[in-house]
Scaffold this motif. Structure first.
Motif, PDB file in Angstrom:
ATOM      1  N   PRO A 102       0.734 -16.666 -11.980  1.00  0.00           N
ATOM      2  CA  PRO A 102       0.503 -16.869 -13.424  1.00  0.00           C
ATOM      3  C   PRO A 102      -0.312 -18.107 -13.736  1.00  0.00           C
ATOM      4  CG  PRO A 102       2.771 -17.410 -12.838  1.00  0.00           C
ATOM      5  CD  PRO A 102       2.164 -16.740 -11.636  1.00  0.00           C
ATOM      6  N   GLU A 103      -0.290 -19.085 -12.834  1.00  0.00           N
ATOM      7  CA  GLU A 103      -1.057 -20.315 -13.073  1.00  0.00           C
ATOM      8  C   GLU A 103      -2.558 -20.084 -12.973  1.00  0.00           C
ATOM      9  OE1 GLU A 103      -0.813 -19.905  -8.689  1.00  0.00           O
ATOM     10  OE2 GLU A 103       0.554 -19.568 -10.375  1.00  0.00           O
ATOM     11  N   ARG A 104      -2.975 -18.943 -12.412  1.00  0.00           N
ATOM     12  CA  ARG A 104      -4.401 -18.663 -12.250  1.00  0.00           C
ATOM     13  C   ARG A 104      -4.954 -17.785 -13.377  1.00  0.00           C
ATOM     14  NH1 ARG A 104      -6.092 -19.737  -6.911  1.00  0.00           N
ATOM     15  NH2 ARG A 104      -8.171 -19.780  -7.872  1.00  0.00           N
ATOM     16  N   VAL A 105      -4.104 -16.959 -13.983  1.00  0.00           N
ATOM     17  CA  VAL A 105      -4.579 -15.940 -14.931  1.00  0.00           C
ATOM     18  C   VAL A 105      -4.396 -16.437 -16.358  1.00  0.00           C
ATOM     19  CG1 VAL A 105      -4.396 -13.543 -15.691  1.00  0.00           C
ATOM     20  CG2 VAL A 105      -3.995 -14.128 -13.291  1.00  0.00           C
ATOM     21  N   GLU A 106      -5.509 -16.679 -17.030  1.00  0.00           N
ATOM     22  CA  GLU A 106      -5.469 -17.179 -18.401  1.00  0.00           C
ATOM     23  C   GLU A 106      -5.221 -16.062 -19.404  1.00  0.00           C
ATOM     24  OE1 GLU A 106      -9.048 -19.056 -20.425  1.00  0.00           O
ATOM     25  OE2 GLU A 106      -7.797 -20.788 -19.913  1.00  0.00           O
ATOM     26  N   SER A 107      -5.830 -14.904 -19.198  1.00  0.00           N
ATOM     27  CA  SER A 107      -5.596 -13.736 -20.038  1.00  0.00           C
ATOM     28  C   SER A 107      -5.949 -12.507 -19.219  1.00  0.00           C
ATOM     29  CB  SER A 107      -6.403 -13.798 -21.339  1.00  0.00           C
ATOM     30  OG  SER A 107      -7.774 -14.022 -21.075  1.00  0.00           O
ATOM     31  N   LEU A 108      -5.420 -11.343 -19.644  1.00  0.00           N
ATOM     32  CA  LEU A 108      -5.475 -10.154 -18.800  1.00  0.00           C
ATOM     33  C   LEU A 108      -5.797  -8.918 -19.625  1.00  0.00           C
ATOM     34  CD1 LEU A 108      -4.820  -8.699 -16.054  1.00  0.00           C
ATOM     35  CD2 LEU A 108      -2.441  -8.614 -16.851  1.00  0.00           C
ATOM     36  N   ALA A 109      -6.666  -8.071 -19.077  1.00  0.00           N
ATOM     37  CA  ALA A 109      -6.935  -6.747 -19.649  1.00  0.00           C
ATOM     38  C   ALA A 109      -6.767  -5.716 -18.533  1.00  0.00           C
ATOM     39  CB  ALA A 109      -8.339  -6.670 -20.233  1.00  0.00           C
ATOM     40  N   VAL A 110      -5.918  -4.723 -18.786  1.00  0.00           N
ATOM     41  CA  VAL A 110      -5.639  -3.672 -17.807  1.00  0.00           C
ATOM     42  C   VAL A 110      -6.161  -2.370 -18.389  1.00  0.00           C
ATOM     43  CG1 VAL A 110      -3.845  -2.460 -16.506  1.00  0.00           C
ATOM     44  CG2 VAL A 110      -3.607  -4.918 -16.995  1.00  0.00           C
ATOM     45  N   ILE A 111      -7.103  -1.729 -17.683  1.00  0.00           N
ATOM     46  CA  ILE A 111      -7.837  -0.589 -18.225  1.00  0.00           C
ATOM     47  C   ILE A 111      -7.598   0.648 -17.367  1.00  0.00           C
ATOM     48  CG2 ILE A 111     -10.124   0.270 -18.887  1.00  0.00           C
ATOM     49  CD1 ILE A 111     -11.020  -2.713 -18.934  1.00  0.00           C
ATOM     50  N   CYS A 112      -7.131   1.732 -18.008  1.00  0.00           N
ATOM     51  CA  CYS A 112      -6.956   3.007 -17.299  1.00  0.00           C
ATOM     52  C   CYS A 112      -6.251   2.777 -15.965  1.00  0.00           C
ATOM     53  CB  CYS A 112      -8.299   3.690 -17.092  1.00  0.00           C
ATOM     54  SG  CYS A 112      -9.159   4.063 -18.633  1.00  0.00           S
ATOM     55  N   SER A 113      -5.096   2.149 -16.024  1.00  0.00           N
ATOM     56  CA  SER A 113      -4.373   1.769 -14.825  1.00  0.00           C
ATOM     57  C   SER A 113      -2.892   2.053 -15.011  1.00  0.00           C
ATOM     58  CB  SER A 113      -4.628   0.289 -14.506  1.00  0.00           C
ATOM     59  OG  SER A 113      -4.099  -0.073 -13.251  1.00  0.00           O
ATOM     60  N   SER A 114      -2.064   1.488 -14.134  1.00  0.00           N
ATOM     61  CA  SER A 114      -0.638   1.775 -14.192  1.00  0.00           C
ATOM     62  C   SER A 114       0.129   0.713 -13.428  1.00  0.00           C
ATOM     63  CB  SER A 114      -0.346   3.159 -13.592  1.00  0.00           C
ATOM     64  OG  SER A 114       1.026   3.475 -13.711  1.00  0.00           O
ATOM     65  N   ALA A 115       1.434   0.610 -13.742  1.00  0.00           N
ATOM     66  CA  ALA A 115       2.325  -0.252 -12.966  1.00  0.00           C
ATOM     67  C   ALA A 115       2.811   0.461 -11.717  1.00  0.00           C
ATOM     68  CB  ALA A 115       3.517  -0.679 -13.824  1.00  0.00           C
ATOM     69  N   HIS A 116       2.559   1.746 -11.622  1.00  0.00           N
ATOM     70  CA  HIS A 116       2.854   2.564 -10.441  1.00  0.00           C
ATOM     71  C   HIS A 116       1.964   3.795 -10.552  1.00  0.00           C
ATOM     72  CE1 HIS A 116       5.201   5.620 -12.734  1.00  0.00           C
ATOM     73  NE2 HIS A 116       5.333   4.594 -13.556  1.00  0.00           N
ATOM     74  N   PHE A 117       1.618   4.396  -9.436  1.00  0.00           N
ATOM     75  CA  PHE A 117       0.612   5.458  -9.456  1.00  0.00           C
ATOM     76  C   PHE A 117       1.178   6.797  -8.991  1.00  0.00           C
ATOM     77  CE2 PHE A 117      -1.854   1.650  -9.747  1.00  0.00           C
ATOM     78  CZ  PHE A 117      -2.961   1.994 -10.520  1.00  0.00           C
ATOM     79  N   GLY A 118       2.344   7.166  -9.525  1.00  0.00           N
ATOM     80  CA  GLY A 118       2.890   8.505  -9.289  1.00  0.00           C
ATOM     81  C   GLY A 118       3.569   8.705  -7.960  1.00  0.00           C
ATOM     82  N   GLY A 119       4.020   7.630  -7.341  1.00  0.00           N
ATOM     83  CA  GLY A 119       4.700   7.766  -6.058  1.00  0.00           C
ATOM     84  C   GLY A 119       3.743   7.719  -4.885  1.00  0.00           C
ATOM     85  N   SER A 120       4.310   7.613  -3.706  1.00  0.00           N
ATOM     86  CA  SER A 120       3.492   7.392  -2.513  1.00  0.00           C
ATOM     87  C   SER A 120       2.876   8.670  -1.939  1.00  0.00           C
ATOM     88  CB  SER A 120       4.335   6.711  -1.432  1.00  0.00           C
ATOM     89  OG  SER A 120       5.444   7.533  -1.080  1.00  0.00           O
ATOM     90  N   ALA A 121       3.540   9.826  -2.112  1.00  0.00           N
ATOM     91  CA  ALA A 121       3.117  11.040  -1.398  1.00  0.00           C
ATOM     92  C   ALA A 121       1.664  11.452  -1.674  1.00  0.00           C
ATOM     93  CB  ALA A 121       4.074  12.189  -1.717  1.00  0.00           C
TER      94      ALA A 121
END
Length: 372
Positions: A102-121
């Motif tokens: 967190p000390e490196r990131v001043e602000s964040l934009a997340v585009i067409c992404s996810s916190a998880h991508f539908g499982g590993s399989a």
């Protein structure tokens, strides 16, 4: 070190742009030049993509490993804190950085992404297929996965086809293992989420999950956009990123600098007096005057104080001059140096103006000495 492309003034606030799997820095061609007007923009390529070497990673690589490559790139460019925007896998890298660094990131934009991508399989299957068959078949189907019907970007499809299969498969391993949902609530960077309304890979619900968990995050859905929104709807993406990075980031920087120069007491009083009518002006001052002008390191704060006092004398803004005489002391100017600056104004701004300025400065300096 990942291949990168830098644009914009070297002294401007840094903005790193991360790519989607299978693409290159060309993903940002319609957006980056405009962002570079106000930022030092650095686009980077995934291992084995664009100009990056394939041997930067191997099988079993994680998103954390990719994030470490980004930090190494930033360090090599002498960039400590930065804004970050990323698409898909590039967005996952941004989330990892915001959670773990967190000390490196001043602000964040997340585009067409996810916190998880539908499982590993699905990703394990894709990685195995690419290792077995190469990328030709996946590249042929890329337009249907990336864009709405009838739209394509041949350059990106060609980049997909030219990517190194082993490195591409390793990036699939990273997506298979990625799940950062438990860390989202710890993100402190101002965060915006952009979702392609017609994105089948990371539909708006995935971005909404992040927005609902990251404190203060906002979500914007972009009509007519699929998975690579910066290519398909660059105007909408550019507007959102400009607002976010020049707004939240600059306002945060500006407020910090404003407190350093003018003092906490002054800023606290200004904020206490703020209401719905004056709030837009206070936001403008924080973003523009303090977040962009006073943070430009081409002039020192001492030099800026000298210029500001001279301009205020020339325009007869003596109430504001009192505030900036105090600021000049805080910025390291002595009473003698302030007096020398005001004496110079007698030549170029007029003796009556300088006479009034000396009276203001004498009162402020006396109050400051008494306070000390």
């Amino acid at each position: 070190m990942p291949h990168h492309r830098a644009e914009g003034p070297p002294s401007a606030p840094a903005l790193l742009l991360g790519p989607s799997l299978g693409t290159s820095t060309a993903l940002w061609d319609a957006v980056a030049p405009e962002l570079a007007v106000t930022h030092r923009v650095v686009r980077w390529d995934l291992p084995g993509h664009g100009g990056s070497a394939a041997d930067l990673v191997g099988p079993g690589v994680t998103v954390g490993d990719l994030a470490a490559l980004v930090l190494a790139l930033a360090d090599s460019l002498d960039i400590h804190r930065f804004a970050y925007a990323g698409v898909s896998l590039g967005g996952a890298v941004g989330l990892h950085l915001a959670v773990h660094h967190p000390e490196r990131v001043e602000s964040l934009a997340v585009i067409c992404s996810s916190a998880h991508f539908g499982g590993s399989a699905p990703w394990e299957e894709r990685a195995a297929r690419v290792r077995r068959e190469g990328l030709a078949a996946l590249a042929d189907s890329a337009p249907s996965r990336w864009f709405t019907p009838g739209f394509t970007v041949p350059r990106l499809v060609a980049d997909h086809r030219a990517a190194d299969p082993a490195a591409y498969a390793a990036c699939c391993d990273a997506l298979a293992a990625f799940d950062i949902r438990d860390g989202l609530s710890s993100i402190t960077a101002p965060t915006v989420l952009l979702a392609g309304r017609e994105d089948p890979a990371t539909p708006p619900a995935h971005l909404r999950e992040i927005a609902d968990t990251v404190p203060g995050a906002s979500l914007t859905e972009i009509p007519g956009a699929s998975h690579l929104a910066p290519c398909e709807r660059p105007e909408a993406v550019l507007t959102a990123l400009r607002t976010h990075f020049s707004g939240a980031g600059a306002a945060k920087r500006g407020t910090a600098v404003r407190r350093q120069v003018l003092g906490d007491a002054h800023v606290d009083r200004a904020q206490e007096r703020q209401n719905g009518f004056t709030a837009p002006f206070q936001d403008f001052i924080s973003r523009y005057a303090w977040g962009e002008i006073w943070t430009d390191d081409r002039l020192s704060r001492r030099e800026r104080s000298l210029i500001t006092m001279t301009a205020l004398v020339a325009q007869g803004h003596y109430e504001e001059l009192a505030m900036h005489v105090r600021a000049a002391r805080r910025n390291g100017l002595s009473a003698e140096e302030i007096g020398a600056a005001l004496l110079q104004t007698a030549v170029y701004c007029g003796v009556p103006a300088a006479n009034s300025a000396f009276a203001v400065a004498q009162r402020v300096l006396a109050e400051d000495d008494a306070g000390r």
